[in-house]
Enzyme design. Structure first.
Site, short mmCIF file in Angstrom:
data_model
loop_
_atom_site.label_atom_id
_atom_site.label_comp_id
_atom_site.label_asym_id
_atom_site.label_seq_id
_atom_site.Cartn_x
_atom_site.Cartn_y
_atom_site.Cartn_z
CG HIS A 270 32.75 34.36 42.62
ND1 HIS A 270 33.40 35.14 41.69
CD2 HIS A 270 31.85 35.18 43.23
CE1 HIS A 270 32.89 36.37 41.72
NE2 HIS A 270 31.97 36.42 42.65
CD GLU B 288 21.33 40.03 46.05
OE1 GLU B 288 21.34 40.86 46.97
OE2 GLU B 288 20.52 40.03 45.13
CG ASP B 289 24.17 35.07 45.70
OD1 ASP B 289 23.15 35.71 45.36
OD2 ASP B 289 25.24 35.13 45.07
CG ASP C 293 31.92 40.37 42.17
OD1 ASP C 293 32.01 39.14 42.08
OD2 ASP C 293 30.84 40.99 42.08
CG ASP D 235 53.29 55.26 19.28
OD1 ASP D 235 52.28 54.80 18.76
OD2 ASP D 235 53.37 56.40 19.73
MN MN Z 1 30.37 37.95 43.23
#
Ligand code: MN
Length: 765
Positions: free
Chosen positions: A47, A75-76, A138, A258
């Site tokens: 990711h 964060e993770d 992201d 258009d």
């Molecule tokens: Mn992320």
């Protein structure tokens, strides 16, 4: 994508890219995410890597690419900001932290439709435009892989994308990203409509293909003849923009015209206008569709000529004519500016650059240039984001200016609390709930214990620690900056004082009723509340406590047959009353109504130790007790002291040690004297004020020695004042806070023992 591929992609547009830095970030992020996996089952690291890849499409600087690789680490994973700072420098650390803060926004939108706040918050938290760019990338990658996410979460993410991130990409001038985000969200939220429109668009495109090809060929031919080298690309409208047009104008798909057009990219501005001339002389133009954004660029720097012509089969065909550079700006938007500044240096809005940046070009000169750019850059961004033609967007513009004066913080549960800039954690507490503010005793900001008076910054997560029965210190009133907090603090102070007076009133009534040989109860008082001109029991008690209602009145209201015999009784007891004011009304009837024994004012009265005869004396628990109490302004009073109380209507009881010379002042106001006694709760001890005088020899360090002794005795020094300064000695008064008289005496004895100390005495005002 492999490590070397990422580096290659960056080097393709930035030959000076810091290969080592990119490699280091790649390895670090991969290691930190370890065996984590995504919903798709892919390794998690895929990711951040894809996010970085998207940003290479936008041709962003090394710091942004590295921040993309690291964007989920804080964060993770166990990674900390400090660690990133140490490994990659402060600039990248700040970018990653910005992204960590933004990540909490996902929590927010789950709770409520706060799109408006959220967009402002996003800007406020970002500070650096590159944070927003990473966030958009992201989100784009998350949208591209949304199918693996559970349905309910999918819907929320898609809605948020449509509400916030799509428009944000558009306003940052990154058209392709806006279109892709919106189409992906649209497909998720309305799969039926998406499918229908996509299929019909394709049908129409296929049907019109011959004609489109005809125009394209003709255009090529004519431009070539005129010596213009052009890159011509046919394009169809995107499903979501078609859908929105249908909704907005309430028209059917068939009515849409258009829906396809050409983009003509030429070498320079002159060629743009020559091309336009050729187009308009070859096919009839549709009136009202011509727009010249070259002579008048949009505020987000978008430049292009738009026109619509009627093709051979009466199909409307839109044409956009622009130069290569204009095309880049249209595609990359704000990202184009990030890389291509006149000085060749990527701008850094936050100006906090330590100079150790990815390009290794951290000279002071460069840094100051960056800082001077910072403000301009941010303003430009805000302008750009605020740019718009509709009244709604204009409205938003004004709001965007407003938010400059605000900070946005979070509760631990992710609720956004918007506060004026300069607001403290106390303001935050009151913004959350009045009770939270009133009971606040401390706070954690971003998980760390901080003082409640700390000023908050954007993106702070604030947790307020509370304790029951806590009341806000009056001093807070001058610290807070929100009206709500100030009012609440005032109200709490008022209600605390009212409670104290009510407590005093109840004691006075109980005493007076006992003296009158009657029974007091709140219920009985409640029954006659109207007659006393009060609205509830507490008000009535407070009025008694303040001396506004004499106890006699209350007794007579409840027992109409009651006759005041206390006067007679006191006389019978042999206490002199002749000089006493006999008025039953107001404050001066109070003492008698209370049935307190009369005390002769003056020296004789004070020296006559009153036998601790009963509980009739008012119990004094301390400053935080249930009565409106204060201590002798000079000298204080401590438990163990023999004390008297002096009532001052509206201010409460001032407690004096019986030896206080100030008491003389009240000799001629006998009604203000109250019998009081200490009643200290051993489970909830409180310190009390006292002042001692000390005479010390003038030796270096003597004050320090005294301070140490006092400190060792667990007595607080409040203030020290020199009163006499002679060549050989100094006299000073030290204001202390002690637990009780024993504590004070012990402290004084030890101070006196000190070698430098000549004498110690108690000071009474
Ligand atoms: Mn992320």
């Amino acid at each position: 994508m492999r490590q070397y591929e990422l580096v290659e992609r960056v080097q393709r547009y930035n030959p000076h890219a810091d290969e080592n830095l990119l490699n280091k970030a790649y390895v670090y992020a991969m290691t930190q995410h370890g065996s984590q996996t995504r919903a798709s089952g892919d390794p998690y690291f895929s990711h951040p890597l894809e996010v970085a890849a998207i940003l290479t499409d936008l041709r962003l600087d090394d710091a942004t690419i590295v921040a993309a690789l690291l964007h989920d680490t804080i964060e993770d994973t166990p990674t900390t900001r400090d660690e990133i700072d140490a490994k990659f420098g402060h600039e990248i650390g700040a970018l990653v932290e910005g992204l960590t803060k933004i990540k909490k926004l996902d929590l927010v939108s789950k709770r409520a439709a706060q799109a408006e706040n959220l967009r402002k918050l996003l800007l406020a938290v970002s500070e650096d435009v590159r944070v927003l760019l990473v966030k958009l990338a992201d989100r784009l990658h998350n949208m591209r892989t949304l199918e693996f996410v559970p349905a309910d979460k999918r819907k929320r993410i898609a809605e948020e994308t449509l509400d916030i991130y799509g428009p944000l990409a558009g306003r940052m001038g990154i058209q392709w990203m806006r279109e892709e985000l919106e189409d992906l969200a649209f497909a998720t939220l309305q799969p039926g409509a998406y499918k229908m429109i996509s299929e019909r668009l394709k049908d129409r495109w296929d049907a019109a293909a011959p004609e489109v090809a005809e125009i394209e060929a003709a255009l090529h031919e004519k431009l070539k003849k005129a010596g213009i080298s052009a890159d011509i690309k046919g394009r169809s409208k995107r499903p979501y923009s078609v859908w929105r047009k249908m909704e907005l104008r309430a028209i059917s798909f068939e009515q849409l015209s258009d829906i396809y057009g050409f983009r003509v990219i030429v070498d320079d501005v002159a060629d743009c206008y020559r091309t336009l001339g050729i187009v308009h002389t070859s096919w009839p133009m549709v009136p009202g569709k011509f727009k010249d954004y070259i002579s008048t660029p949009k505020q987000n720097d978008y430049r292009s000529i738009h026109t619509t012509v009627l093709g051979p089969g009466h199909q409307r065909v839109e044409l956009q004519v622009r130069t290569r550079q204009m095309h880049d700006v249209a595609e990359y938007g704000i990202a184009a500016h990030v890389l291509y500044k006149e000085d060749g240096a990527p701008p850094r809005p936050n100006g906090k650059d330590t100079g150790k940046d990815a390009n290794g070009a951290g000279t002071t000169q460069r840094k100051s240039a960056v800082e001077s750019n910072a403000y301009k850059w941010l303003r430009q961004l805000v302008d750009m984001l605020a740019e718009g033609d509709t009244p709604e967007e204009f409205l938003e513009h004004t709001k965007l200016q407003l938010f400059q004066d605000q900070v946005f913080c979070f509760t631990p549960k992710g609720r956004v609390v918007a506060l004026p800039r300069g607001a403290t954690a106390i303001d935050f507490a009151y913004a959350v709930h009045t009770d939270v503010g009133n009971n606040a005793i401390g706070c954690k900001i971003n998980g760390r214990l901080e003082p409640l008076i700390s000023q908050l910054t954007n993106g702070d997560e604030v947790e307020i620690l509370t304790a029951k029965d806590q009341t806000p210190p009056a001093a807070w009133e001058s610290i807070v900056i929100t009206g709500k907090a100030r009012q609440s603090i005032r109200r709490a102070a008022r209600s605390q004082i009212r409670t104290q007076y009510a407590g005093l009133g109840r004691k006075m009534l109980e005493r007076a009723f006992t003296r009158a040989e009657r029974t007091y109860s709140d219920e009985r008082l409640a029954a006659v509340i109207a007659r006393l001109g009060q609205s509830n029991v507490d008000d009535a008690l407070a009025a008694v406590g303040r001396g506004e209602i004499p106890s006699d009145h209350v007794i007579r209201a409840i027992y109409p047959d009651h006759r005041d015999e206390s006067v007679a009784r006191d006389v019978v007891r042999g206490e002199a009353r002749e000089e006493e004011d006999r008025s039953d009304e107001g404050w001066f009837g109070l003492r008698r109504a209370m049935g307190l024994k009369f005390r002769w004012p003056g020296r004789s009265a004070r020296s006559k130790r009153r036998e601790s005869e009963d509980g009739g004396a008012i119990p004094i628990r301390g400053l935080h007790g249930d009565l409106p109490v204060q201590f002798a302004p000079k000298g204080g009073a401590v438990p163990g002291d023999r004390i008297v109380g002096i009532m001052t209507p509206g201010e409460g009881i001032t407690i004096y040690p019986i030896q206080s010379p100030s008491l003389k002042t009240f000799d001629d106001q006998p009604d203000r004297w109250l019998d009081v006694r200490w009643e200290i709760d051993p489970d909830d001890p409180e310190r009390f004020p006292a002042v001692i005088g000390v005479r010390v020899l003038n030796e270096p360090g003597s004050l320090a020695e005294i301070a140490q002794i006092i400190g060792e005795q667990d007595a607080n020094i409040d203030t020290v004042a020199m009163t006499t300064r002679a060549p050989d000695f100094t006299e000073m008064e030290i204001a202390l806070e002690v637990w009780d008289l024993k504590h004070l005496s012990r402290t004084m004895a030890l101070v006196k023992n000190a070698g430098v100390v000549n004498a110690v005495w108690r000071v009474n005002g």
